[in-house]
Design a protein around this motif. Structure first.
Motif, PDB file in Angstrom:
ATOM      1  N   ILE A 149      26.329  48.304  45.730  1.00  0.00           N
ATOM      2  CA  ILE A 149      26.944  47.662  44.562  1.00  0.00           C
ATOM      3  C   ILE A 149      28.371  48.168  44.453  1.00  0.00           C
ATOM      4  O   ILE A 149      28.607  49.376  44.404  1.00  0.00           O
ATOM      5  CB  ILE A 149      26.169  48.011  43.268  1.00  0.00           C
ATOM      6  N   ASP A 150      29.310  47.239  44.405  1.00  0.00           N
ATOM      7  CA  ASP A 150      30.714  47.604  44.267  1.00  0.00           C
ATOM      8  C   ASP A 150      31.126  47.563  42.797  1.00  0.00           C
ATOM      9  O   ASP A 150      31.772  48.478  42.322  1.00  0.00           O
ATOM     10  CB  ASP A 150      31.589  46.655  45.082  1.00  0.00           C
ATOM     11  N   ALA A 151      30.757  46.493  42.091  1.00  0.00           N
ATOM     12  CA  ALA A 151      31.168  46.354  40.689  1.00  0.00           C
ATOM     13  C   ALA A 151      30.257  45.380  39.960  1.00  0.00           C
ATOM     14  O   ALA A 151      29.642  44.500  40.566  1.00  0.00           O
ATOM     15  CB  ALA A 151      32.612  45.858  40.616  1.00  0.00           C
ATOM     16  N   ILE A 152      30.201  45.571  38.638  1.00  0.00           N
ATOM     17  CA  ILE A 152      29.486  44.682  37.738  1.00  0.00           C
ATOM     18  C   ILE A 152      30.449  44.380  36.601  1.00  0.00           C
ATOM     19  O   ILE A 152      31.057  45.292  36.035  1.00  0.00           O
ATOM     20  CB  ILE A 152      28.212  45.333  37.181  1.00  0.00           C
ATOM     21  N   GLY A 153      30.602  43.099  36.281  1.00  0.00           N
ATOM     22  CA  GLY A 153      31.553  42.735  35.224  1.00  0.00           C
ATOM     23  C   GLY A 153      31.154  41.473  34.496  1.00  0.00           C
ATOM     24  O   GLY A 153      30.123  40.855  34.782  1.00  0.00           O
ATOM     25  N   LEU A 154      31.980  41.115  33.544  1.00  0.00           N
ATOM     26  CA  LEU A 154      31.777  39.911  32.734  1.00  0.00           C
ATOM     27  C   LEU A 154      32.937  38.963  32.956  1.00  0.00           C
ATOM     28  O   LEU A 154      34.075  39.377  33.115  1.00  0.00           O
ATOM     29  CB  LEU A 154      31.689  40.283  31.249  1.00  0.00           C
ATOM     30  N   GLU A 155      32.618  37.675  32.925  1.00  0.00           N
ATOM     31  CA  GLU A 155      33.635  36.649  33.065  1.00  0.00           C
ATOM     32  C   GLU A 155      33.429  35.601  32.009  1.00  0.00           C
ATOM     33  O   GLU A 155      32.321  35.246  31.695  1.00  0.00           O
ATOM     34  CB  GLU A 155      33.508  35.995  34.443  1.00  0.00           C
ATOM     35  N   LEU A 167      38.048  39.120  34.969  1.00  0.00           N
ATOM     36  CA  LEU A 167      36.816  39.882  35.070  1.00  0.00           C
ATOM     37  C   LEU A 167      36.951  41.136  34.220  1.00  0.00           C
ATOM     38  O   LEU A 167      37.886  41.917  34.404  1.00  0.00           O
ATOM     39  CB  LEU A 167      36.533  40.251  36.530  1.00  0.00           C
ATOM     40  N   HIS A 168      36.050  41.296  33.291  1.00  0.00           N
ATOM     41  CA  HIS A 168      36.017  42.487  32.446  1.00  0.00           C
ATOM     42  C   HIS A 168      34.976  43.430  33.042  1.00  0.00           C
ATOM     43  O   HIS A 168      33.785  43.123  33.025  1.00  0.00           O
ATOM     44  CB  HIS A 168      35.658  42.105  31.016  1.00  0.00           C
ATOM     45  N   PRO A 169      35.407  44.569  33.585  1.00  0.00           N
ATOM     46  CA  PRO A 169      34.441  45.451  34.249  1.00  0.00           C
ATOM     47  C   PRO A 169      33.463  46.104  33.267  1.00  0.00           C
ATOM     48  O   PRO A 169      33.847  46.526  32.181  1.00  0.00           O
ATOM     49  CB  PRO A 169      35.310  46.503  34.923  1.00  0.00           C
ATOM     50  N   ILE A 219      27.824  37.009  34.109  1.00  0.00           N
ATOM     51  CA  ILE A 219      27.840  38.387  34.558  1.00  0.00           C
ATOM     52  C   ILE A 219      28.062  38.299  36.065  1.00  0.00           C
ATOM     53  O   ILE A 219      27.457  37.476  36.749  1.00  0.00           O
ATOM     54  CB  ILE A 219      26.571  39.173  34.185  1.00  0.00           C
ATOM     55  N   THR A 220      28.981  39.094  36.569  1.00  0.00           N
ATOM     56  CA  THR A 220      29.393  39.008  37.966  1.00  0.00           C
ATOM     57  C   THR A 220      29.055  40.311  38.682  1.00  0.00           C
ATOM     58  O   THR A 220      29.309  41.392  38.160  1.00  0.00           O
ATOM     59  CB  THR A 220      30.909  38.727  38.051  1.00  0.00           C
TER      60      THR A 220
END
Length: 177
Positions: free
Chosen positions: A171-177, A17-19, A88-89
């Motif tokens: 919202i805790d986190a938004i990232g890319l996978e 996961l890339h934040p 997008i996670t």
């Protein structure tokens, strides 16, 4: 069969996961901004702040007065190369309502690419495929290709379910996978 399972496990383990944004105590929200339907003369109100645990808290009240009905938060993440990412996670805890994730490849675009997500009241990790996001302007789907997944410049979350309601999304986190 074991060989295929091992290959699948290695493939999944190598995905990281890339934040894009990680909410935590002391995090600055200066690059986030709120857009409510007040831009059109309506009366919905939303805000983004950090809660006591350091999560982002997008909350407020949706009003249908004066043809209103939405509140959104947006984050200018600067141009990000999405090469190699498919999802997008989001790690969120909602209130049981439906929200929209909105992306823009460029801040100059007047439309956004959207994907809906449902919240359950519990913490959820949502993986939304980038290539399934479709272009929308003022609530109407546009006759254009879906999101290319090449570049990302803005992320947004919107609630606009055509009902007067209070809302609360952590919202805790938004990232890319």
């Amino acid at each position: 069969m074991k060989k295929h399972m091992l290959l699948l496990f290695c493939t999944l383990a190598s995905m990281t996961l890339h934040p894009i944004f990680d909410f935590q105590s002391g995090t600055s929200l200066k690059d986030w901004y709120v857009v409510n339907d007040g831009v059109m003369g309506s009366r919905s109100a939303g805000s983004l702040q950090l809660d006591a645990e350091g999560h982002g808290l997008f909350s407020g009240k949706i009003s249908l007065e004066n043809n209103g009905g939405f509140s959104s938060i947006r984050y200018d993440c600067g141009p990000k190369d999405l090469s190699g990412y498919r999802f997008i996670t989001l790690k969120v805890k909602g209130d049981g309502q439906r929200y929209q994730l909105r992306l823009k490849a460029s801040l100059k675009e007047y439309y956004s690419y959207v994907s809906y997500f449902e919240t359950t009241g519990d913490w959820q990790v949502l993986k939304l495929p980038l290539n399934s996001m479709y272009p929308v302007f003022r609530g109407r789907r546009m006759d254009m290709p879906d999101f290319s997944g090449n570049v990302l410049e803005e992320i947004g979350i919107l609630i606009g379910n055509k009902e007067a309601t209070s809302f609360e999304l952590r919202i805790d986190a938004i990232g890319l996978e």
